[in-house]
Scaffold this motif. Structure first.
Motif, PDB file in Angstrom:
ATOM      1  N   ALA A  95       0.736  -1.215  -0.034  1.00  0.00           N
ATOM      2  CA  ALA A  95       0.052   0.053   0.006  1.00  0.00           C
ATOM      3  C   ALA A  95       0.854   1.073   0.089  1.00  0.00           C
ATOM      4  O   ALA A  95       1.787   1.188   0.622  1.00  0.00           O
ATOM      5  CB  ALA A  95      -0.984  -0.055   1.087  1.00  0.00           C
ATOM      6  N   MET A  96       0.460   2.413  -0.734  1.00  0.00           N
ATOM      7  CA  MET A  96       0.986   3.598  -0.695  1.00  0.00           C
ATOM      8  C   MET A  96       2.343   3.750  -1.343  1.00  0.00           C
ATOM      9  O   MET A  96       3.204   4.557  -1.100  1.00  0.00           O
ATOM     10  CB  MET A  96       0.989   4.300   0.871  1.00  0.00           C
ATOM     11  CG  MET A  96      -0.183   4.119   1.637  1.00  0.00           C
ATOM     12  SD  MET A  96      -1.802   4.616   0.741  1.00  0.00           S
ATOM     13  CE  MET A  96      -1.368   6.478   0.869  1.00  0.00           C
ATOM     14  N   LYS A  97       2.816   2.782  -2.130  1.00  0.00           N
ATOM     15  CA  LYS A  97       4.089   2.762  -2.621  1.00  0.00           C
ATOM     16  C   LYS A  97       4.210   4.136  -3.722  1.00  0.00           C
ATOM     17  O   LYS A  97       5.271   4.340  -3.778  1.00  0.00           O
ATOM     18  CB  LYS A  97       4.456   1.562  -3.608  1.00  0.00           C
ATOM     19  CG  LYS A  97       4.828   0.424  -2.410  1.00  0.00           C
ATOM     20  CD  LYS A  97       5.395  -0.770  -3.383  1.00  0.00           C
ATOM     21  CE  LYS A  97       6.073  -1.971  -2.573  1.00  0.00           C
ATOM     22  NZ  LYS A  97       6.758  -2.698  -3.346  1.00  0.00           N
ATOM     23  N   GLU A  98       3.139   4.388  -4.266  1.00  0.00           N
ATOM     24  CA  GLU A  98       3.120   5.681  -5.196  1.00  0.00           C
ATOM     25  C   GLU A  98       3.716   6.629  -4.304  1.00  0.00           C
ATOM     26  O   GLU A  98       3.909   7.721  -5.063  1.00  0.00           O
ATOM     27  CB  GLU A  98       1.893   5.866  -5.697  1.00  0.00           C
ATOM     28  CG  GLU A  98       0.823   6.163  -4.672  1.00  0.00           C
ATOM     29  CD  GLU A  98      -0.091   4.995  -4.074  1.00  0.00           C
ATOM     30  OE1 GLU A  98      -1.224   5.363  -3.479  1.00  0.00           O
ATOM     31  OE2 GLU A  98       0.453   3.898  -4.018  1.00  0.00           O
ATOM     32  N   ASN A  99       3.490   6.960  -2.804  1.00  0.00           N
ATOM     33  CA  ASN A  99       3.950   8.152  -2.352  1.00  0.00           C
ATOM     34  C   ASN A  99       5.390   8.077  -1.964  1.00  0.00           C
ATOM     35  O   ASN A  99       5.883   9.135  -1.253  1.00  0.00           O
ATOM     36  CB  ASN A  99       3.190   8.245  -1.121  1.00  0.00           C
ATOM     37  CG  ASN A  99       1.915   8.594  -1.440  1.00  0.00           C
ATOM     38  OD1 ASN A  99       1.478   9.229  -2.562  1.00  0.00           O
ATOM     39  ND2 ASN A  99       0.651   7.999  -0.574  1.00  0.00           N
ATOM     40  N   VAL A 100       6.209   7.167  -2.282  1.00  0.00           N
ATOM     41  CA  VAL A 100       7.572   7.222  -1.983  1.00  0.00           C
ATOM     42  C   VAL A 100       8.576   6.360  -3.066  1.00  0.00           C
ATOM     43  O   VAL A 100       7.829   5.288  -3.428  1.00  0.00           O
ATOM     44  CB  VAL A 100       7.799   6.619  -0.552  1.00  0.00           C
ATOM     45  CG1 VAL A 100       7.380   5.058  -0.709  1.00  0.00           C
ATOM     46  CG2 VAL A 100       9.065   6.473  -0.296  1.00  0.00           C
ATOM     47  N   GLU A 101       9.515   6.888  -3.177  1.00  0.00           N
ATOM     48  CA  GLU A 101      10.741   6.422  -4.042  1.00  0.00           C
ATOM     49  C   GLU A 101      11.902   6.222  -3.261  1.00  0.00           C
ATOM     50  O   GLU A 101      12.294   7.126  -2.384  1.00  0.00           O
ATOM     51  CB  GLU A 101      10.849   7.132  -5.150  1.00  0.00           C
ATOM     52  CG  GLU A 101       9.595   7.129  -6.184  1.00  0.00           C
ATOM     53  CD  GLU A 101       9.964   8.140  -7.646  1.00  0.00           C
ATOM     54  OE1 GLU A 101      11.088   8.606  -7.639  1.00  0.00           O
ATOM     55  OE2 GLU A 101       8.935   8.046  -8.129  1.00  0.00           O
ATOM     56  N   TYR A 102      12.597   4.933  -3.510  1.00  0.00           N
ATOM     57  CA  TYR A 102      13.927   5.061  -2.693  1.00  0.00           C
ATOM     58  C   TYR A 102      14.898   4.162  -3.598  1.00  0.00           C
ATOM     59  O   TYR A 102      14.585   3.541  -4.485  1.00  0.00           O
ATOM     60  CB  TYR A 102      13.647   4.283  -1.484  1.00  0.00           C
ATOM     61  CG  TYR A 102      13.453   2.849  -1.714  1.00  0.00           C
ATOM     62  CD1 TYR A 102      14.411   1.975  -1.596  1.00  0.00           C
ATOM     63  CD2 TYR A 102      12.004   2.547  -1.835  1.00  0.00           C
ATOM     64  CE1 TYR A 102      14.110   0.616  -1.729  1.00  0.00           C
ATOM     65  CE2 TYR A 102      11.629   1.163  -1.943  1.00  0.00           C
ATOM     66  CZ  TYR A 102      12.660   0.119  -1.851  1.00  0.00           C
ATOM     67  OH  TYR A 102      12.473  -1.072  -1.836  1.00  0.00           O
TER      68      TYR A 102
END
Length: 723
Positions: free
Chosen positions: A689-696
């Motif tokens: 969930a919510m992977k679209e809000n973070v990049e690493y």
């Protein structure tokens, strides 16, 4: 190295600790060196070339009796050149071993006052930490009044290296207060008022750096610990004072050197003195002091190992169960059967293993000033509280309740009928604070009273968890049956510890949480007994992140209970942030779980499930701070726990600084593991969930994790694996 003033050298290297003692030609024992590195010949020569300095300084123990002259340089309220401290002569030293490690015992005596001082240093094998106490006995023929005695004293803390103390010495300690716990900062000596103003002559000033507590809330202003580093020499000393009341830590100068003095209560700071009749003794509060290189995380790692060694063996710190408590941003002290049942269902569904009914269960309406009898309120629980605790057990969880046994409200009927000697007394009157009286645990009748309550909630209500709160500060102590009000306070506190020991002996599997308006008694007198500690009453989840990141410096991760309280009107990122606050420590779940959207409930469940996968690592992990300790105003925070080949990172972005619009934080990982290891990084929570809000990205050549948060308030857990 030979010295005309030293008859005997005692050099010890143990567990990475280098110690040098000397016995002078006047038969006085001196401590010259306490470090992670050996004492150089040059430094040794400088320490012993001045006979006057030798006579006046480097005592192992400072101890002061009333009525004796202190002829040497003192300046103000410093606890140096004490009498008979400076008059003590060396009698004997024992060097032994036990199951814990090496034990050094030093015996000193002064013929004039009759003082005999026995100092014990217990090493803890596998750490660079020593636990220390001193006992002073009056072997004379007259009553002596003890005004001060150190648990640890060391002159020469700055001696390694050539640079000025202004440039090389740094002191790190934690400001602590209600909703402001674990606020660590680092200072130079000049920033704290001790600059070098006489660089070519002896340092003499009335100024001291003092970290002090007076009263029964042991950490209402500071944690009883510190870290002192010499950046030039790459050495450091760290310490904690293990006392649940008044304590004092002091740094200042004497004869061209700086000293560190640690103690329990004092007359000057704490209104404490103790009369010693011939044959009577007094034992100091224990302190732990250790050494490391000039690396805060390494020092706290050693202290974490030590804290685990001195702690009562218990299942709670082995299993790390997940706790739901109905208070914070939830029922807020207004429980009823009707309100509890849906919360119990939701907590069980989320995976919680304990369920705690917090304040209010014992009285209808407003209850603050009437507490003290701890009988269930049938207005709140028509079927009795056991109906609810049975329901909790039926859902597979262990029930708990809130208590505040050390106080009675001024409108409590039992308090009105109890004699005054149940309570703290000053100036012939009961001590008030916030409409409560302080019970005196020296009184056997008080012990009978609190034992009855414990027995009842355990045996009749079926409770397996007690949140033991404490919300007053009774001040300097009690005059009843004591030489001084501070002595009355100290005796009460030691009686309270003895009572706790008796409770755990009777109920070894009972979990008792140490709560004092959140984190106002985070000390290892209590935490060597309690398995879990409330870290704060902080109600804002963004502010809580600072406390959570810094918490493993103040106590072991598995004892640090952190609230996670998803808001009724929150969103998914807020829920994730709340969970990340707690997931590397001890989850204290709260919030109206029964009223959250299904998507947010799933995030809570996922966080608890992941926590159960990693908690076997949490209980053995050591802390680290890859981008530094958390500041209350910082936009980005990162706290880490690391084992030999695995690390867990809690990474936060907060909306704290309007001028800081950065979205990315770069986190160095080189410090997490020893040696040259290949690292891999993955996002651990939330996994999908919510992977679209973070990049690493992990930059393997630099061993740097770059995290780019797309929203202003976000948090994630990352796993780092070393191969």
């Amino acid at each position: 190295m030979a010295s005309e003033y030293i008859n005997q050298w005692i050099r010890i290297e143990e567990d990475g600790i280098y110690l040098v003692f000397g016995v002078t030609k006047e038969n006085q024992l001196k401590l010259f060196h306490f470090s992670a590195k050996p004492l150089s010949e040059q430094e040794e020569k400088k320490l012993t070339e001045n006979e006057t300095f030798l006579r006046e300084g480097f005592q192992l123990v400072q101890v002061n009796f009333s009525g004796y002259n202190r002829p040497y340089e003192k300046h103000g309220n410093k606890h140096i050149v004490t009498a008979p401290g400076y008059m003590l002569t060396f009698v004997d030293m024992k060097d032994e071993r036990n199951e814990t490690g090496r034990v050094l015992t030093f015996i000193q005596k002064d013929e004039e006052t009759g003082a005999r001082v026995v100092t014990t240093w217990q090493f803890y094998q596998g750490t660079t930490t020593i636990r220390m106490q001193s006992e002073v006995t009056n072997e004379g023929t007259e009553v002596q009044t003890l005004e001060y005695i150190s648990s640890f004293y060391y002159l020469g803390i700055e001696k390694e290296g050539e640079m000025s103390s202004d440039d090389k010495m740094q002191l790190t300690f934690a400001h602590n207060g209600w909703q402001k716990e674990m606020n660590f900062h680092t200072y130079s000596f000049p920033a704290l008022g001790l600059p070098q103003t006489q660089p070519t002559v002896y340092q003499r000033t009335s100024k001291t750096i003092e970290l002090t507590n007076t009263g029964n809330w042991s950490t209402k202003e500071y944690l009883p610990m510190g870290y002192l580093s010499n950046e030039e020499a790459d050495t450091a000393i760290y310490w904690q004072i293990e006392h649940n009341g008044s304590w004092h830590a002091e740094i200042s100068d004497q004869n061209d050197h700086f000293y560190l003095a640690l103690s329990g209560p004092t007359e000057v700071q704490s209104h404490w003195f103790q009369n010693l009749k011939p044959g009577e003794s007094f034992t100091t509060v224990p302190v732990a002091v250790g050494v490391s290189d000039a690396d805060f995380a390494n020092a706290i790692g050693q202290l974490t190992k030590y804290r685990r060694m001195i702690r009562r063996v218990n299942k709670d710190d082995e299993n790390l169960p997940v706790i739901f408590n109905d208070y914070m941003n939830c029922l807020f002290g207004d429980p009823t059967t009707e309100k509890e049942l849906p919360l119990i269902d939701a907590a069980a569904e989320a995976g919680c293993e304990y369920y705690v009914i917090d304040a209010g269960w014992y009285a209808p309406g407003l209850w603050w000033d009437s507490v003290g009898e701890w009988q269930e309120s049938r207005e709140r629980f028509p079927g009795g509280i056991k109906e609810v605790t049975d329901y909790i057990r039926g859902k597979g969880m262990v029930p708990g309740v809130w208590l505040e046994l050390e106080v009675m409200g001024i409108n409590c009927e039992k308090a009105k009928n109890a004699p005054d000697d149940w309570f703290f007394i000053r100036h012939g009157k009961r001590v008030f604070d916030r409409s409560r009286y302080q019970l005196d645990f020296r009184n056997p009748a008080v012990i009978d009273h609190v034992n009855e309550v414990i027995d009842r909630v355990v045996n009749e209500y079926g409770v397996g968890y007690i949140k033991m709160d404490y919300n007053i500060e009774p001040g300097i102590g009690t005059e009843l049956d004591a030489d001084s009000v501070g002595a009355g306070l100290l005796a009460h506190e030691r009686a309270y510890l003895a009572w706790l020991d008796s409770v755990f002996k009777k109920y070894p599997d009972l979990v008792i949480e140490n709560c004092s308006s959140g984190g106002l008694r985070i000390d290892y007198a209590l935490l060597s007994r309690y398995s879990i500690q409330s870290t704060s009453d902080q109600e804002d989840y963004q502010n809580y992140a600072s406390i959570a990141v810094n918490a493993p410096a103040g106590l072991t991760p598995e004892q640090a209970a952190v609230w996670s309280y998803p808001q009724r009107n929150g969103d998914k990122e807020e829920t994730i942030f709340n969970m990340v606050n707690a997931m590397l420590l001890r989850i204290h779940q709260s919030g109206h779980l029964a009223e959250l959207s299904p998507e947010r409930v799933e995030l809570v469940k996922e966080g608890i499930s992941y926590y159960k996968e990693i908690r076997s690592d949490i209980k053995k992990a050591l802390p680290d701070w890859p981008i530094g300790l958390a500041d209350t105003r910082a936009t980005f925070l990162c706290g880490a726990l690391k084992t030999e080949n695995k690390a867990y990172l809690a990474v936060f972005r907060r909306d704290k600084d309007e001028e800081d619009d950065r979205t990315m934080v770069r986190i160095p990982l080189t410090h997490l593991f020893e040696g040259e290891k290949k690292l891999s990084v993955k996002l651990a929570y939330p996994q999908e969930a919510m992977k679209e809000n973070v990049e690493y990205t992990y930059e393997a050549d630099r061993k740097v994790l770059a995290v780019d948060f797309k929203k202003k308030v976000m948090a994630r857990i990352f796993e780092v694996t070393a191969e």
